[in-house]
Enzyme design. Structure first.
Site, PDB file in Angstrom:
ATOM      1  N   ASN A 202     122.393 -14.407 -38.407  1.00 52.25           N
ATOM      2  CA  ASN A 202     123.727 -14.573 -37.810  1.00 52.25           C
ATOM      3  C   ASN A 202     124.727 -13.775 -38.652  1.00 52.25           C
ATOM      4  OD1 ASN A 202     126.131 -15.422 -36.730  1.00 52.25           O
ATOM      5  ND2 ASN A 202     125.942 -17.563 -37.397  1.00 52.25           N
TER       6      ASN A 202
ATOM      7  N   LYS B 255     127.741 -13.199 -37.977  1.00 58.93           N
ATOM      8  CA  LYS B 255     129.118 -13.709 -37.811  1.00 58.93           C
ATOM      9  C   LYS B 255     130.080 -12.542 -37.577  1.00 58.93           C
ATOM     10  CE  LYS B 255     127.803 -17.750 -40.431  1.00 58.93           C
ATOM     11  NZ  LYS B 255     128.187 -18.881 -41.281  1.00 58.93           N
TER      12      LYS B 255
ATOM     13  N   HIS C 263     127.719 -23.274 -32.483  1.00 60.94           N
ATOM     14  CA  HIS C 263     127.731 -23.134 -33.942  1.00 60.94           C
ATOM     15  C   HIS C 263     128.913 -23.947 -34.487  1.00 60.94           C
ATOM     16  CE1 HIS C 263     128.212 -21.399 -37.907  1.00 60.94           C
ATOM     17  NE2 HIS C 263     126.956 -21.008 -37.813  1.00 60.94           N
TER      18      HIS C 263
ATOM     19  N   GLU D 284     131.096 -23.350 -36.570  1.00 66.97           N
ATOM     20  CA  GLU D 284     132.361 -22.617 -36.667  1.00 66.97           C
ATOM     21  C   GLU D 284     133.055 -22.541 -35.308  1.00 66.97           C
ATOM     22  OE1 GLU D 284     130.672 -19.188 -38.576  1.00 66.97           O
ATOM     23  OE2 GLU D 284     130.275 -20.401 -40.355  1.00 66.97           O
TER      24      GLU D 284
ATOM     25  N   GLU E 147     121.949 -27.368 -38.707  1.00 65.29           N
ATOM     26  CA  GLU E 147     122.725 -26.767 -39.795  1.00 65.29           C
ATOM     27  C   GLU E 147     123.726 -27.796 -40.333  1.00 65.29           C
ATOM     28  OE1 GLU E 147     122.898 -22.200 -39.345  1.00 65.29           O
ATOM     29  OE2 GLU E 147     124.382 -23.029 -38.007  1.00 65.29           O
TER      30      GLU E 147
ATOM     31  N   GLY F 132     127.332 -21.757 -45.836  1.00 70.22           N
ATOM     32  CA  GLY F 132     128.180 -20.876 -46.635  1.00 70.22           C
ATOM     33  C   GLY F 132     128.596 -21.466 -47.973  1.00 70.22           C
TER      34      GLY F 132
ATOM     35  N   SER G  35     122.842 -21.972 -46.044  1.00 72.44           N
ATOM     36  CA  SER G  35     122.530 -21.403 -47.360  1.00 72.44           C
ATOM     37  C   SER G  35     121.039 -21.122 -47.564  1.00 72.44           C
ATOM     38  CB  SER G  35     123.070 -22.301 -48.475  1.00 72.44           C
ATOM     39  OG  SER G  35     124.486 -22.373 -48.392  1.00 72.44           O
TER      40      SER G  35
HETATM   41  P1  PGA Z   1     124.846 -19.431 -44.306  1.00 76.50           P
HETATM   42  O1  PGA Z   1     125.228 -19.572 -42.737  1.00 76.50           O
HETATM   43  O2  PGA Z   1     123.402 -19.002 -44.348  1.00 76.50           O
HETATM   44  O3  PGA Z   1     125.784 -18.393 -44.838  1.00 76.50           O
HETATM   45  O4  PGA Z   1     125.042 -20.778 -44.907  1.00 76.50           O
HETATM   46  C1  PGA Z   1     124.341 -20.122 -41.811  1.00 76.50           C
HETATM   47  C2  PGA Z   1     124.992 -20.195 -40.457  1.00 76.50           C
HETATM   48  O5  PGA Z   1     126.203 -20.490 -40.377  1.00 76.50           O
HETATM   49  O6  PGA Z   1     124.336 -19.972 -39.419  1.00 76.50           O
END
Ligand code: PGA
Length: 250
Positions: free
Chosen positions: A9, A11, A96, A98, A168, A174, A212
């Site tokens: 991803n 983003k 997601h 976000e 997640e 993140g 992460s």
């Molecule tokens: P990250 O993001 O690996 O940077 O924690 C995962 C995601 O949001 O899909």
């Protein structure tokens, strides 16, 4: 169970040329190797060029980060599922955290988006996960099970064969703080139980872990019986790190 899925991803990262270079590097390394299915999920800008660049090889597939719930119409600034499918996009992220947080996506909207994606022939990657205070209160299984029930309640039984779940936990996205393999495995196993109570066909729905994921923790996550792959954010932005994660699932 089908091959594990390792999804990247990106983003809102990478200019057009940076993204094309990253994908080319990944493609060059995976060309002659069999193993996990790799799904690149760049921003919309990259999709057409990447769909041409990836033509003819089957290991790397394309995904989109979002789509609208209508197949077409007067929705300025939006992208419809059939438009994605026409570019040979196979997967689309749904809900997601976000998008839930910054764009107020709720279960009602997600239900409509999932249907629209399935109707267009895309495989939705339905994201779910609990915030920290829910985990601290040890309510995570109920919280995430409710997200699945609410977002997927309209689905017909055959749709579960095309669906993918990504668990997640919000406190791991993140932050550098991954769920331990034991925490992830426990949740995946609970979610598999929950899905198979909705319909026995859903027992085989792939459940990816995200939050992460890094080269350092990929192998132990891959060893968990109910983790069928990963959704990688930050570590998917560098070819070397991402390829190490892919190798852990090969
Ligand atoms: P990250 O993001 O690996 O940077 O924690 C995962 C995601 O949001 O899909």
């Amino acid at each position: 169970m089908s091959a594990p899925i390792v999804a990247a991803n990106w983003k809102m990262h990478k200019t057009f040329s940076e993204g094309m270079a990253l994908a080319a590097e990944i493609q060059a390394q995976l060309q002659h190797k069999k193993g996990a299915t790799v799904v690149l999920i760049p921003g919309f800008l990259h999709l057409q060029a990447l769909s041409e660049q990836l033509q003819g090889q089957h290991r790397i597939r394309l995904g989109a980060q979002n789509c609208h719930y209508e197949p077409e119409g007067a929705y300025t600034g939006e992208i419809a599922a059939p438009q994605l499918r026409a570019l040979s996009v196979d997967y689309v992220l749904m809900g997601h955290s976000e998008r839930r947080l910054h764009f107020q996506e709720d279960s009602k909207l997600l239900k409509a988006k999932v249907s629209s994606a399935l109707e267009a022939g895309l495989r939705p990657i339905f994201c779910c996960g609990e915030p920290l205070q829910v985990r601290e209160a040890n309510q995570q299984v109920d919280y995430v099970s409710a997200q699945l029930s609410e977002g997927l309640s309209a689905l017909e039984v055959p749709a579960f064969e095309r669906l993918i779940i990504a668990y997640e936990p919000l406190w791991a996205i993140g932050t550098g703080q991954t769920a331990t393999p034991a925490q992830a495995q426990a949740m995946h196993s609970a979610l598999r139980g929950h899905l198979s109570r909705i319909t026995p066909q859903a027992a085989a729905t792939p459940i990816l872990y995200g939050g992460s994921v890094k080269p350092q923790n990929a192998a132990e996550l891959a060893a968990c019986p109910d983790i069928n792959g990963v959704l990688v954010g930050g570590a998917s932005l560098q070819a070397a790190a991402f390829l190490e994660i892919v190798a852990a699932f090969d």
